[in-house]
Design a protein around this motif. Sequence first.
Motif, PDB file in Angstrom:
ATOM      1  N   GLY A  44       0.777  -1.234   0.000  1.00 27.24           N
ATOM      2  CA  GLY A  44       0.000   0.000   0.000  1.00 27.24           C
ATOM      3  C   GLY A  44       0.809   1.283   0.000  1.00 27.24           C
ATOM      4  O   GLY A  44       0.479   2.223  -0.739  1.00 27.24           O
ATOM      5  N   GLY A  49      -3.599   4.224  -4.512  1.00 23.14           N
ATOM      6  CA  GLY A  49      -5.011   3.971  -4.248  1.00 23.14           C
ATOM      7  C   GLY A  49      -5.469   4.265  -2.836  1.00 23.14           C
ATOM      8  O   GLY A  49      -4.701   4.161  -1.876  1.00 23.14           O
ATOM      9  N   ASN A  50      -6.742   4.639  -2.715  1.00 24.29           N
ATOM     10  CA  ASN A  50      -7.397   4.784  -1.424  1.00 24.29           C
ATOM     11  C   ASN A  50      -8.004   3.416  -1.080  1.00 24.29           C
ATOM     12  O   ASN A  50      -9.211   3.211  -1.105  1.00 24.29           O
ATOM     13  CB  ASN A  50      -8.487   5.863  -1.500  1.00 24.29           C
ATOM     14  CG  ASN A  50      -9.132   6.113  -0.153  1.00 24.29           C
ATOM     15  OD1 ASN A  50      -8.449   6.306   0.841  1.00 24.29           O
ATOM     16  ND2 ASN A  50     -10.452   6.084  -0.116  1.00 24.29           N
ATOM     17  N   VAL A  51      -7.091   2.479  -0.819  1.00 21.53           N
ATOM     18  CA  VAL A  51      -7.453   1.079  -0.612  1.00 21.53           C
ATOM     19  C   VAL A  51      -6.709   0.571   0.617  1.00 21.53           C
ATOM     20  O   VAL A  51      -5.510   0.807   0.768  1.00 21.53           O
ATOM     21  CB  VAL A  51      -7.066   0.222  -1.849  1.00 21.53           C
ATOM     22  CG1 VAL A  51      -7.394  -1.239  -1.617  1.00 21.53           C
ATOM     23  CG2 VAL A  51      -7.783   0.734  -3.099  1.00 21.53           C
ATOM     24  N   ALA A  52      -7.413  -0.144   1.488  1.00 24.75           N
ATOM     25  CA  ALA A  52      -6.818  -0.573   2.749  1.00 24.75           C
ATOM     26  C   ALA A  52      -5.848  -1.735   2.602  1.00 24.75           C
ATOM     27  O   ALA A  52      -4.861  -1.827   3.323  1.00 24.75           O
ATOM     28  CB  ALA A  52      -7.921  -0.942   3.737  1.00 24.75           C
ATOM     29  N   GLN A 100     -10.203  -4.669  -2.955  1.00 25.78           N
ATOM     30  CA  GLN A 100     -11.017  -3.454  -2.928  1.00 25.78           C
ATOM     31  C   GLN A 100     -12.395  -3.774  -2.355  1.00 25.78           C
ATOM     32  O   GLN A 100     -13.052  -4.736  -2.767  1.00 25.78           O
ATOM     33  CB  GLN A 100     -11.175  -2.885  -4.343  1.00 25.78           C
ATOM     34  CG  GLN A 100     -11.978  -1.579  -4.389  1.00 25.78           C
ATOM     35  CD  GLN A 100     -12.107  -1.032  -5.802  1.00 25.78           C
ATOM     36  OE1 GLN A 100     -11.460  -1.520  -6.732  1.00 25.78           O
ATOM     37  NE2 GLN A 100     -12.947  -0.037  -5.965  1.00 25.78           N
ATOM     38  N   ASN A 103     -16.551   1.566  -1.323  1.00 24.06           N
ATOM     39  CA  ASN A 103     -16.042   2.944  -1.227  1.00 24.06           C
ATOM     40  C   ASN A 103     -14.541   3.093  -1.477  1.00 24.06           C
ATOM     41  O   ASN A 103     -14.044   4.212  -1.565  1.00 24.06           O
ATOM     42  CB  ASN A 103     -16.397   3.597   0.128  1.00 24.06           C
ATOM     43  CG  ASN A 103     -17.898   3.727   0.321  1.00 24.06           C
ATOM     44  OD1 ASN A 103     -18.635   3.940  -0.629  1.00 24.06           O
ATOM     45  ND2 ASN A 103     -18.356   3.591   1.557  1.00 24.06           N
ATOM     46  N   ASP A 104     -13.784   1.985  -1.592  1.00 29.27           N
ATOM     47  CA  ASP A 104     -12.372   2.089  -1.978  1.00 29.27           C
ATOM     48  C   ASP A 104     -12.286   2.505  -3.447  1.00 29.27           C
ATOM     49  O   ASP A 104     -13.187   2.209  -4.242  1.00 29.27           O
ATOM     50  CB  ASP A 104     -11.662   0.737  -1.828  1.00 29.27           C
ATOM     51  CG  ASP A 104     -11.446   0.329  -0.385  1.00 29.27           C
ATOM     52  OD1 ASP A 104     -11.659   1.169   0.501  1.00 29.27           O
ATOM     53  OD2 ASP A 104     -11.079  -0.840  -0.158  1.00 29.27           O
ATOM     54  N   TYR A 105     -11.179   3.168  -3.818  1.00 30.07           N
ATOM     55  CA  TYR A 105     -11.012   3.567  -5.221  1.00 30.07           C
ATOM     56  C   TYR A 105      -9.551   3.847  -5.527  1.00 30.07           C
ATOM     57  O   TYR A 105      -8.722   4.006  -4.626  1.00 30.07           O
ATOM     58  CB  TYR A 105     -11.840   4.822  -5.535  1.00 30.07           C
ATOM     59  CG  TYR A 105     -11.393   6.059  -4.780  1.00 30.07           C
ATOM     60  CD1 TYR A 105     -10.431   6.917  -5.319  1.00 30.07           C
ATOM     61  CD2 TYR A 105     -11.906   6.367  -3.521  1.00 30.07           C
ATOM     62  CE1 TYR A 105     -10.001   8.035  -4.629  1.00 30.07           C
ATOM     63  CE2 TYR A 105     -11.483   7.486  -2.825  1.00 30.07           C
ATOM     64  CZ  TYR A 105     -10.532   8.317  -3.382  1.00 30.07           C
ATOM     65  OH  TYR A 105     -10.095   9.430  -2.682  1.00 30.07           O
ATOM     66  N   ASN A 106      -9.247   3.924  -6.823  1.00 31.65           N
ATOM     67  CA  ASN A 106      -7.923   4.334  -7.292  1.00 31.65           C
ATOM     68  C   ASN A 106      -8.096   5.579  -8.147  1.00 31.65           C
ATOM     69  O   ASN A 106      -8.792   5.534  -9.165  1.00 31.65           O
ATOM     70  CB  ASN A 106      -7.284   3.225  -8.142  1.00 31.65           C
ATOM     71  CG  ASN A 106      -6.249   2.430  -7.375  1.00 31.65           C
ATOM     72  OD1 ASN A 106      -5.276   2.998  -6.891  1.00 31.65           O
ATOM     73  ND2 ASN A 106      -6.464   1.134  -7.244  1.00 31.65           N
ATOM     74  N   PRO A 107      -7.489   6.704  -7.770  1.00 35.87           N
ATOM     75  CA  PRO A 107      -7.612   7.928  -8.569  1.00 35.87           C
ATOM     76  C   PRO A 107      -6.847   7.796  -9.886  1.00 35.87           C
ATOM     77  O   PRO A 107      -6.113   6.822 -10.095  1.00 35.87           O
ATOM     78  CB  PRO A 107      -6.984   8.998  -7.679  1.00 35.87           C
ATOM     79  CG  PRO A 107      -5.994   8.243  -6.847  1.00 35.87           C
ATOM     80  CD  PRO A 107      -6.621   6.903  -6.599  1.00 35.87           C
TER      81      PRO A 107
END
Length: 205
Positions: A44, A49-52, A100, A103-107
């Motif tokens: 990470g 990404g906004n991914v946990a 994912q 609500n997770d996403y990759n800009p």
Amino acid sequence: MSFEILKPFGPSIVKTVIPNEIIMEMNKFIDDLTKEDEKKFDHGPFLIGNVAQEFRLDIEFMKKIKWAEFLGKSCQKWLLEGHDISIKKFDIIDSWVVKQFKNDYNPIHFHDGQISGVGYLKVPKNMGNTVQNSKKTNHNGKLVLIDGSKRFVCTPTYIITPQVGDFYFFPSYMMHIVYPFSGTIEERRSVSFNAKIDEHAAKLK
């Protein structure tokens, strides 16, 4: 093996299929991760990404399940058949799995190296509706590849709906985005990679 060279805009991309054995091995590897393993393989901090949960695949594992072989042979086939480019070098920079959830996403972003790709290991049955629940295109959980801007008779985007087993190769400079999804607690699991090829080949048009 299913293998299709697509040219929705300037650069070509490839759609192929990950062998079932590799999908099973990758999913088992990720499902069996312990808390210590999660720390060891955590990728990470190196991704946008906004991914946990994003986990690196080590080279020995990639060789064991023939993932590196699949990527290398598919890339060679794409460049030779689609562009008459012959390569001898295919060095994987990194490969990783993205878990994912809602609500997770990759800009919008691009990758390192010359060749990148993404494929799907798990896909939710339903990734939710649009807010208006109308006839608008539903982008939930989809990958969009972007090339330039809109021009006459030329679309700048290619929308990919994830399907388990599907894998796409594309030039690493290509901008792309992964949208969030809603309405489910199921996981959308993907695998990606970056690689370098022969320097002379990478410069060919």
